[in-house]
Design an enzyme around this catalytic site. Structure first.
Site, PDB file in Angstrom:
ATOM      1  N   TYR A 254     -12.838   8.436   4.916  1.00 35.64           N
ATOM      2  CA  TYR A 254     -14.226   8.732   5.269  1.00 35.64           C
ATOM      3  C   TYR A 254     -14.505   8.567   6.774  1.00 35.64           C
ATOM      4  O   TYR A 254     -15.664   8.592   7.186  1.00 35.64           O
ATOM      5  CB  TYR A 254     -15.168   7.809   4.474  1.00 35.64           C
ATOM      6  N   ASP A 255     -13.464   8.388   7.581  1.00 35.89           N
ATOM      7  CA  ASP A 255     -13.662   8.162   9.023  1.00 35.89           C
ATOM      8  C   ASP A 255     -14.595   9.185   9.687  1.00 35.89           C
ATOM      9  O   ASP A 255     -15.445   8.796  10.497  1.00 35.89           O
ATOM     10  CB  ASP A 255     -12.312   8.164   9.763  1.00 35.89           C
TER      11      ASP A 255
ATOM     12  N   ASP B 285      -7.662  -3.929   0.199  1.00 35.74           N
ATOM     13  CA  ASP B 285      -8.546  -3.130  -0.644  1.00 35.74           C
ATOM     14  C   ASP B 285      -9.805  -2.874   0.164  1.00 35.74           C
ATOM     15  O   ASP B 285     -10.398  -3.810   0.712  1.00 35.74           O
ATOM     16  CB  ASP B 285      -8.875  -3.811  -1.970  1.00 35.74           C
ATOM     17  N   SER B 286     -10.167  -1.619   0.261  1.00 29.07           N
ATOM     18  CA  SER B 286     -11.240  -1.283   1.187  1.00 29.07           C
ATOM     19  C   SER B 286     -12.064  -0.126   0.665  1.00 29.07           C
ATOM     20  O   SER B 286     -11.722   0.490  -0.343  1.00 29.07           O
ATOM     21  CB  SER B 286     -10.644  -0.953   2.558  1.00 29.07           C
TER      22      SER B 286
ATOM     23  N   HIS C  64     -13.591  -2.603  10.197  1.00 29.51           N
ATOM     24  CA  HIS C  64     -13.535  -3.564   9.097  1.00 29.51           C
ATOM     25  C   HIS C  64     -12.134  -4.134   8.929  1.00 29.51           C
ATOM     26  O   HIS C  64     -11.934  -5.329   8.795  1.00 29.51           O
ATOM     27  CB  HIS C  64     -14.019  -2.887   7.804  1.00 29.51           C
TER      28      HIS C  64
ATOM     29  N   ASN D 118      -1.037   4.061   0.954  1.00 27.79           N
ATOM     30  CA  ASN D 118      -1.951   4.877   1.748  1.00 27.79           C
ATOM     31  C   ASN D 118      -1.422   4.926   3.192  1.00 27.79           C
ATOM     32  O   ASN D 118      -1.406   3.908   3.886  1.00 27.79           O
ATOM     33  CB  ASN D 118      -3.344   4.221   1.671  1.00 27.79           C
TER      34      ASN D 118
ATOM     35  N   SER E  27       0.834  -1.205   0.000  1.00 29.53           N
ATOM     36  CA  SER E  27       0.000   0.000   0.000  1.00 29.53           C
ATOM     37  C   SER E  27       0.864   1.247   0.000  1.00 29.53           C
ATOM     38  O   SER E  27       2.014   1.222   0.476  1.00 29.53           O
ATOM     39  CB  SER E  27      -0.904   0.022   1.237  1.00 29.53           C
TER      40      SER E  27
ATOM     41  N   GLY F 252      -2.559   6.109   5.925  1.00 34.85           N
ATOM     42  CA  GLY F 252      -3.524   5.744   6.973  1.00 34.85           C
ATOM     43  C   GLY F 252      -3.596   4.234   7.137  1.00 34.85           C
ATOM     44  O   GLY F 252      -3.556   3.707   8.258  1.00 34.85           O
TER      45      GLY F 252
END
Ligand code: IMP
Length: 214
Positions: free
Chosen positions: A164-165, A76-77, A198, A17, A15, A19
């Site tokens: 989107y947290d 992947d989320s 998740h 990302n 990744s 975060g």
């Protein structure tokens, strides 16, 4: 499946990302693994051409394995919003545009929810999904899916976390993911049954099968 052992060397987190990398490092920490990321290694992010979380997770894990030869774990989320027919779903990152502007993406979600007349919490149901793919040098591939249900709130709440947290209020909680420290968002340590996010729920399955936790 073949268990992973910290003595066999580092685990590559496929990744870029920050975060996600932060959260996965934190989840891996108790197991004593050295975690390196695709970002640390300067790998190129492959194009996500899949139509499911699983397909995109596999594309990322395989690209990282091929580039480094290391056991590679991808994530992947995304957030699937019921009133929007499951959007943004696998396109959650892309809704942030090339600048990955999630303030804009969250406004976009809210405008679309308003356009459908979804003003009551029951009309604003959402599910965060994470699929981890572990690709091993011996050719094995394993998938671990985690989901958490909740409600989209507006305005965004909290400045912790990422993506989107701030608009996601998980069921049974009175704070959004944006108002939780990452350790509270995971709510999981080895031996504890009750992961919250998740990603932590997917990770819990990964830890059981790939690391041999109880
Ligand atoms: P991808 O898996 O790289 O395609 O990106 C998934 C996108 O979904 C991220 O860029 C975030 O915007 C969003 N996302 C996934 N997991 C989370 C989370 O735990 N919190 C907030 N946003 C998330």
């Amino acid at each position: 499946m073949n268990r992973l052992d910290p003595a066999d060397g580092p685990l590559l987190v496929a990744s870029h990302n920050v975060g996600k990398i932060w959260e996965i490092r934190e989840l891996m920490e108790p197991f004593g693994f050295t975690v390196v990321s695709a970002k640390d290694k300067g790998l190129v992010d492959p194009e996500e051409t899949g139509t499911t979380f699983e397909e995109n997770a596999e594309i990322k894990a395989l690209a990282a394995l091929e580039a480094t030869g290391l056991p590679s774990l991808s994530d992947d989320s995304g957030i699937a919003i019921e009133a929007l027919g499951g959007d943004p779903g696998i396109y959650s990152a892309r809704w942030g545009g090339p600048e990955r502007d999630f303030a804009m993406a969250m406004r976009n979600v809210e405008e679309k929810l308003q356009a459908t007349g979804a003003t009551e919490p029951a009309q604003r149901r959402a599910t965060f999904v994470a699929v981890l793919c572990l690709a091993l040098p011996n050719g094995e591939r394993h998938f671990f899916r985690g989901e958490v249900d909740g409600t989209c709130v507006w305005p965004p709440r909290g400045t912790l976390g990422f993506g989107y947290d701030p608009i996601f209020l998980p069921d049974g909680q009175d704070r959004t993911f944006g108002e939780m420290m990452s350790l509270e968002k995971h709510a999981w340590k080895p031996g504890q049954p009750d992961a919250l996010s998740h990603r932590a729920r997917a990770f819990q399955k990964f830890a059981r099968e790939a690391l041999g936790t109880t």
